[in-house]
Design an enzyme around this catalytic site. Sequence first.
Site, PDB file in Angstrom:
ATOM      1  N   HIS A   1       9.363  -1.064  -9.039  1.00  0.00           N
ATOM      2  CA  HIS A   1       8.052  -0.654  -8.556  1.00  0.00           C
ATOM      3  C   HIS A   1       7.078  -0.662  -9.718  1.00  0.00           C
ATOM      4  CE1 HIS A   1       5.146   1.464  -6.040  1.00  0.00           C
ATOM      5  NE2 HIS A   1       4.836   2.151  -7.125  1.00  0.00           N
TER       6      HIS A   1
ATOM      7  N   ASP B   1       4.912   9.723   4.397  1.00  0.00           N
ATOM      8  CA  ASP B   1       4.060   9.345   3.261  1.00  0.00           C
ATOM      9  C   ASP B   1       2.769   8.692   3.739  1.00  0.00           C
ATOM     10  OD1 ASP B   1       3.332   8.738   0.484  1.00  0.00           O
ATOM     11  OD2 ASP B   1       3.656   6.675   1.138  1.00  0.00           O
TER      12      ASP B   1
ATOM     13  N   ARG C   1      -4.507  12.827   1.983  1.00  0.00           N
ATOM     14  CA  ARG C   1      -4.848  13.051   0.561  1.00  0.00           C
ATOM     15  C   ARG C   1      -6.092  12.260   0.191  1.00  0.00           C
ATOM     16  NH1 ARG C   1       0.105  10.858  -2.175  1.00  0.00           N
ATOM     17  NH2 ARG C   1      -1.040  11.213  -4.087  1.00  0.00           N
TER      18      ARG C   1
ATOM     19  N   SER D   1       5.296  10.448  -3.353  1.00  0.00           N
ATOM     20  CA  SER D   1       4.875   9.351  -2.486  1.00  0.00           C
ATOM     21  C   SER D   1       5.584   8.054  -2.876  1.00  0.00           C
ATOM     22  CB  SER D   1       3.357   9.213  -2.599  1.00  0.00           C
ATOM     23  OG  SER D   1       2.908   8.004  -2.073  1.00  0.00           O
TER      24      SER D   1
ATOM     25  N   LYS E   1       9.409   6.141  -0.837  1.00  0.00           N
ATOM     26  CA  LYS E   1       9.589   4.775  -0.341  1.00  0.00           C
ATOM     27  C   LYS E   1      10.753   4.076  -1.059  1.00  0.00           C
ATOM     28  CE  LYS E   1       5.173   4.776  -1.011  1.00  0.00           C
ATOM     29  NZ  LYS E   1       3.733   4.635  -1.174  1.00  0.00           N
TER      30      LYS E   1
HETATM   31  N1  URA Z   1       0.910   4.835  -4.933  1.00  0.00           N
HETATM   32  C1  URA Z   1       1.610   5.443  -3.952  1.00  0.00           C
HETATM   33  O1  URA Z   1       2.468   4.835  -3.333  1.00  0.00           O
HETATM   34  N2  URA Z   1       1.335   6.723  -3.676  1.00  0.00           N
HETATM   35  C2  URA Z   1       0.399   7.453  -4.328  1.00  0.00           C
HETATM   36  O2  URA Z   1       0.228   8.607  -4.044  1.00  0.00           O
HETATM   37  C3  URA Z   1      -0.316   6.798  -5.341  1.00  0.00           C
HETATM   38  C4  URA Z   1      -0.043   5.488  -5.626  1.00  0.00           C
END
Ligand code: URA
Length: 432
Positions: free
Chosen positions: A80, A159, A166, A181, A185
């Site tokens: 990621h 999320d 948010r 967050s 994933k």
């Molecule tokens: N990327 C994400 O997946 N979540 C966040 O909260 C910020 C950046």
Amino acid sequence: MVALIAKKRDGGEHTRAEIEQLVMGYVRGDVPDYQMAAWLMAAYLNGLTDTETLALTEVMAASGEQVDLSAIDAPTLDKHSTGGVGDKTSLVLVPLLAAGGIAIAKMSGRGLGFTGGTVDKLESIPGYRTELTAQEMIAQVRRIGCCLAGQSASLAPADKLLYALRDATATVESIPLIAASIMSKKLAGGARHILLDVKVGAGAFMTTHERAQQLAQTLVRIGTGAGRRTHAVLTDMSQPLGYTVGNAIEVREAIETLRPDGHAHPRFRELILHLAGQAFAMCGVEPSHDAGRARANTLLQSGAALEKFRQMVEAQGGEPRVVDEPSLLPHAPLVAELPAPTTGYVAEVHPRAVAHACLVMGAGRQKKEDTIDHAVGVEVLKSVGDSVQAGEPLLRVHARTETQLQQAQAILETAVRIVPEPVAPVPVILEA
Ligand code: URA
């Protein structure tokens, strides 16, 4: 719910059961937006402990489909990046790692704001399907070792809901909330190993080293706490990554980087070799980072990584001939260069200016509903530390219309700063 909001407002620590009650209550629609928003602000202001952050992540990961990669024999890894300008790393790293024996079922996002999304870039390949079901992904990974697809809507739905809230309540920029967050994933993606590229600088989400370091440490604590082997690297995003920013032109650069005889940007190639070395070492494919790096270099030199990219494109319905004929990718009708106004050394290539120029030409989205023009973009011909002669091209703009070209040129006029005295190049790997 009022008692839970009060607990976080007063600096208390939630139990896992309380976090589950909050998050799942919100997902089911039992908890209204205003109460969840109040809790998010309390969490933003008072923070979350490591125990709470891990619980939040695991509850969010379990809120939807969890990909089961246990049928795959090879070591599984997910990577990621926290995102940046010109970040086409997955396009090169995923086939490279798969060619070297790591199974990688990578789900990526679309771009929004100043950072481009891997899925948008991939969709510039004619026919390439980014929407795969979990079953299709697993089947493809078993067959060829990798896939590169969009994120399934059923992955971590908590999320998705929390992120939208948010975004509307100024509570995005909280390290535990960002980390939960991202990692929700990754945990739902099912890989046993997680490699994180945390970008730092003006073109990244985290603009200071200190915040990036805190985010990296939080991400690693969550991954490790959840039983996944996790490593984070801090890398530079104070200038665009590689030679290109856009969609099709980034795919072209990715192919060029994968080609044994290709013209790879030295900083981008260094990032790829570093991350690949780390991945091969952490998955136990090689005994050390150096051996992993050497393996990656061999896979690039032999053409095996490029061949894996071709297989992946074909497996996902894309036109595999783009590998040999990049002219099959969309290209913009107007191309213009911006020359250096003076002789000297490049002190800065402002990533947000380059991203902004791409955005106004349609390479990115200003709103979620916007469509992308895959052909437009900017080539960055010089990096920080390079010497330049007056009149030499610094940037090359690929535009669809004259108006776009003029708009982009106006934005880019101050994007590259040239100074008379030599400037040290910026290393791409800031913390290994
Ligand atoms: N990327 C994400 O997946 N979540 C966040 O909260 C910020 C950046």
